[in-house]
Structures are given as C-alpha cells and as structure tokens.
Design a protein around this motif. Structure first.
Motif, PDB file in Angstrom:
ATOM      1  N   GLY A  96       0.811  -1.208   0.000  1.00 53.84           N
ATOM      2  CA  GLY A  96       0.000   0.000   0.000  1.00 53.84           C
ATOM      3  C   GLY A  96       0.843   1.256   0.000  1.00 53.84           C
ATOM      4  N   GLN A 121       1.078   0.235   3.900  1.00 52.02           N
ATOM      5  CA  GLN A 121       0.256  -0.957   3.785  1.00 52.02           C
ATOM      6  C   GLN A 121      -0.677  -1.090   4.986  1.00 52.02           C
ATOM      7  OE1 GLN A 121      -0.068  -3.045   1.338  1.00 52.02           O
ATOM      8  NE2 GLN A 121      -1.337  -4.568   2.334  1.00 52.02           N
ATOM      9  N   ASP A 128      -3.197   0.237  -3.741  1.00 52.46           N
ATOM     10  CA  ASP A 128      -2.426  -0.966  -4.037  1.00 52.46           C
ATOM     11  C   ASP A 128      -1.354  -0.685  -5.082  1.00 52.46           C
ATOM     12  OD1 ASP A 128      -1.547  -3.548  -4.504  1.00 52.46           O
ATOM     13  OD2 ASP A 128      -3.294  -4.093  -5.724  1.00 52.46           O
ATOM     14  N   ASN A 130       1.032  -2.914  -5.864  1.00 48.69           N
ATOM     15  CA  ASN A 130       1.394  -4.146  -6.573  1.00 48.69           C
ATOM     16  C   ASN A 130       0.711  -4.263  -7.926  1.00 48.69           C
ATOM     17  OD1 ASN A 130       3.003  -4.970  -4.428  1.00 48.69           O
ATOM     18  ND2 ASN A 130       1.342  -6.095  -3.437  1.00 48.69           N
TER      19      ASN A 130
END
Length: 305
Positions: A96, A121, A128, A130
């Motif tokens: 995050g 995160q 997000d 990722n």
C-alpha cells in the motif's frame, strides 16, 4: 497508464537498452494474479533486498518467505549488474502507498521528488501499488554502508529507462519504495532524484546497443542455504550452527560465553536475536529463530553437514 508488457516484449525492451538478463525457470508464468489485477501500470519501483549474495536473493524473491509469498518483484538486480527475472504479472513488492504519489507519478508533474508519502500498507486511504508498478529488488544490505557498484547502478538506470521507453514515460515514472510508503527506507545508499536524472539523460539520448548474449547460470552459491526455521531446535547439532555462530560473532552480535559450537543453545538464539535487531527487526520478528531474509543477509559460509 499502460497495459503491462508481455514476457517477450519485457525481455526485448531490457535487452534493447543494454541490460544483461538471466531468465529464472518459470518466471513467465510466475505471479500473484490470482489475488488481484496487474495493470494498468504507471511506473517502476526500486527496492533494496536487505540480503547478500545473488543466488540466495533470487531464490528468496522467487519463492518469498513466511508471511509474504513470492514473487517479491519482477527482477533482481545483482551487484554485477546482471538482472535476474523472477516474475511476470502481479508481485508482492510495493504494498500500500500514498494516492497523492500515485497521481504525481501518473501526471509526472512533480519537481525533484514526489510528495512525501503519509500512508502505508494497511493504513486508511492506501492504494495498491502491486497492481500499478513494475518492481526491481537490488541486492544490498540496506544499511547505508553496503556499496552500490557502478555496474549495479548502471543496470538500475538501464532497466528503468527500458520500461519508460517501452511505455512512453519520462523518468518521473521511476520512484523508490520510500517515496511510495512512509514505512519504508529503500533504496538506501543512493539518491532517487540523481537516478531519475540519469534515466532521463538516457531516454533523451536514445536506446543503447543490445547486450551480449545471456550468460551461463551463476556458479554454485558459496553461502549456506536457509535450512528452515524448524532446523533450529533444542538438541540439534550441525556444522551449520557453528558456521552461523562464527558469522554472528564477526558481525558483533555475540551472546556467547564460550564457543560457538555445533549444538543449538540459548546463546545461539540470543546472538541471532541481536543480529535480527541489527537488521531492524523488532518484537516477535526478533525472537532469535532464523528466518530466510535475515539468514540471507548473514551469508553463512557453506559447510559439510
């Protein structure tokens, strides 16, 4: 924002920029896409590993470790400048981060640095990363003292420029993990604004000549592979424990009154806890039982068990 590159286009972009690439077995289908999307992508994120040794680090980034399954990045940038590809798709590297940073990267409107992150995160308002960033882990202990060889910095520059060129981005699409999350301090040891300047200069000049053919796989590692947390228990006796203890003493993390020796003792556990705290682990993460990340960073010499 852009559609992620296919595996073939990804490799081609890196090699066209002069990057020396090693393709880890299975990397083209290795990802975390089953837990979330990957894309549209907006940039490239640079990390340090808090580990030593190429083979151990590549293995860790491919497989992950307890509490954080792999892959942990798309590529590992070794100290010799070789880039080892371990994933194609979503990877557990960014976590995050701050939505204001995301917007600044998308628009590339910030100055020397993006706005300071205020989330991480799990915190309220975190987005997000990722699903939005390519991630590259660079082999470095992250203590501010471990050197960054010129070959490694050049590889970071080339990797970032390759993906920026492929997607039509500028250098402001390249950030460090510490510029994304207020919990992180990586990469530590070089300045991201300076690296962005190098990337932009490369983009302005045009692509480099392709690299030489992919080298043969790395030599057999000289470090002892992580034997698993269950290996370290009362009554265990092994030359690996002696080698570990000697490395802990060398790192100034000794709680021994004698030894170290081959049998696992409370002195070993207390010494290893000192090592974990030296790496920045706290609480239950510094309980003195070796884990894959701290073990890789200790670089225990290979032994005959």
């Amino acid at each position: 924002m852009a559609t992620p590159l296919t595996a073939d286009r990804f490799v081609a972009a890196l090699r066209a920029e002069g990057v020396t690439v090693v393709e880890h077995d299975g990397w083209r289908t290795h990802n975390r896409n089953h837990v979330g999307t990957f894309g549209p992508v907006v940039g490239v994120m640079i990390h340090h590993t808090v580990s030593a040794g190429t083979a151990n680090t590549v293995e860790m980034c491919f497989n992950g470790y307890e509490g954080l399954p792999g892959p942990l990045c798309h590529g590992v940038i070794a100290k010799d400048g070789v880039v080892h590809l371990v994933a194609n798709g979503r990877a557990n590297h960014a976590g995050g981060g701050d939505p204001s940073v995301l917007q600044a990267v998308i628009t590339e409107t910030y100055g020397e640095q993006p706005p300071a992150p205020r989330v991480h995160q799990g915190s309220a308002g975190a987005v997000d990363g990722n699903s939005r960033f390519y991630g590259f882990e660079c082999v470095n202990l992250g203590d501010g003292a471990d050197p960054w060889p010129a070959e490694q910095l050049l590889a970071i520059e080339r990797v970032a420029a390759a993906l920026c060129r492929a997607h039509g981005w500028g250098a402001r699409s390249v950030i460090g993990h510490k510029e994304w999350s207020d919990w992180k301090d990586d990469p530590r040891g070089f300045a991201m604004p300076t690296m962005r300047g190098r990337v932009q200069t490369r983009l302005d000049k045009g692509p480099a000549k392709p690299a030489k053919p992919t080298p043969t796989p790395p030599k057999q590692p000289t470090a002892e592979p992580f034997p698993g947390a269950s290996f370290f228990h009362k009554g265990q006796s092994s030359a690996v424990i002696t080698a570990m203890g000697r490395r802990l003493v060398a790192e100034g993390c000794s709680a021994y009154t004698s030894g170290p020796g081959p049998r696992w003792t409370e002195a070993d556990r207390l010494s290893y806890a000192k090592w974990q705290r030296k790496l920045g682990f706290r609480g239950s993460d510094a309980d003195g039982i070796p884990g894959p990340s701290s073990w890789a960073a200790l670089h225990v010499p290979k032994t005959t068990r």
